[in-house]
Design an enzyme around this catalytic site. Sequence first.
Site, PDB file in Angstrom:
ATOM      1  N   HIS A  22       0.834  -1.206   0.000  1.00 40.71           N
ATOM      2  CA  HIS A  22       0.000   0.000   0.000  1.00 40.71           C
ATOM      3  C   HIS A  22       0.866   1.252   0.000  1.00 40.71           C
ATOM      4  CE1 HIS A  22      -4.039  -1.883   0.826  1.00 40.71           C
ATOM      5  NE2 HIS A  22      -3.195  -2.891   0.853  1.00 40.71           N
ATOM      6  N   ASP A 114      -6.058   5.785   2.027  1.00 42.40           N
ATOM      7  CA  ASP A 114      -6.212   4.425   1.536  1.00 42.40           C
ATOM      8  C   ASP A 114      -7.658   3.981   1.758  1.00 42.40           C
ATOM      9  OD1 ASP A 114      -6.034   1.516   1.425  1.00 42.40           O
ATOM     10  OD2 ASP A 114      -3.872   1.757   1.647  1.00 42.40           O
TER      11      ASP A 114
END
Length: 457
Positions: A22, A114
Amino acid sequence: MEKEKRTHKAHCIVLPFPSQGHINPMFQFSKRLVHNGAKVTLVATRFISKSLLGDAGPIAVETISDGYDDGGFAQAGSSGTYLERFRVVGSETLGSLIEKLKSSGCPVDCVVYDAFLPWALDVAKKLGLVGAVFFTQSCTVNDIYYHVHQGMLKVPLSEPEVVVPGLFPLQACDLPSLVYHYGSYPDFCDMLVNQFSNIEKVDWVFCNTFYKLEEKVVEYWMGKICPLRTIGPTLPSAYLDKRLGDDKDYGLNMLKPVTGACMEWLDGKPNGSVVYASYGSFAVLEPEQMEEVAWGLRRSNAYFLMVVRESEQAKLPQNFKEETVEKGLVVSWCQQLEVLAHRAIGCFLTHGGWNSTLEALSLGVPMVVSPLFTDQPTNAKFVEDVWGIGLRARADDKGIVRREVLEHCIGEVMGGDRLKGIRSNAMKWKNLAREAVDEGGSSDKCIDEFVAKLVAW
Ligand code: UDP
């Protein structure tokens, strides 16, 4: 501070979920924002920040707390406990960070968060900021979770074939494992479904994909769900558009790569003769699976460069490294992009994480995908049947991909009947990936538009 007096166009906080898969795409996206004149502060958890190696360059790095500053995820004991505490403590400390930046004369305009952390949008909205969600998985996979969230895809699944709006019919086993094996990791499944819990409040929706790669589902999202922007593939510039000088590496590694030894070893091998094998930053293989992968590589008779993280190395067969030294090199971590871009690599044996998939696709490397869980089965389906750039290695009834299967798939991709077709598809997608991020390409335009609108905001 008044906007006109600033040296930058806008200030974005970028908040990835604390894992390598990520951090990489969101850090790379941050570099593009900076290139377009924005200031970026990347936010890591205190625990993860201690192990981040590398140079963030012009990107500032700040920390918040996930509630487990000394041990992170492992300290929490369970994923449910971790995620809930991260939501509570993360919201508080993100709010405090934004206030701190404001009083230190560098107010934040926008929070790019995110999709796994939707609470960050609530923080942004409470403080009157622009909120932008960043999806690190494919648009197809997001579409599937979205329809679970909306109750339009009922779980547990009851049919072997599934029709999800925006997608062609899929076999149930091609869906993300958290949906297909509903209940296997309930906390993670909830997290993925809850990515959409407050999406109606968000100002921008980014997905790390590119328009042509997932055209049909991207069109569906743009028309029916929200104004999705494709901003990928988020590879360092040197591998695609080459606009950001010598930007060759993502930049922030949680593990130390073994670089010199890998490159020297690859330099000594013929073109297209090496299988690069890696199961990513996160996966914990069953010991039986690790053995099968090791012997599958050996049986392929090709050269192989195998990444096995330190914590996984005890699962390798005894004396495997010594016995295969003529053919193979095992390292604990490498600079994957540099490896994939090397002329000696002929095939990537991967778990099919979305970054690894996009990286191989963007570099034109044929793949054997041996998916383990989450989005990997869906990525494997697309690699084999939609983009035609590799094969999926299928597991047996015990869920283990056997050495013979791996040997066969590697053989096909390295030199079998299907090689010509796979190679020509790989070249096609490599070119399309580059077009997407080149000046004026679909992904490039989205990033330009975002920064331009932030300035006007
Ligand atoms: N990676 C790396 N070195 C390695 C193995 C992986 O730099 O030895 C990087 C890889 O380039 C990718 C990321 O780690 O960007 C893994 O992300 P992915 O989504 O493929 O899988 P995950 O680790 O999230 O399962």
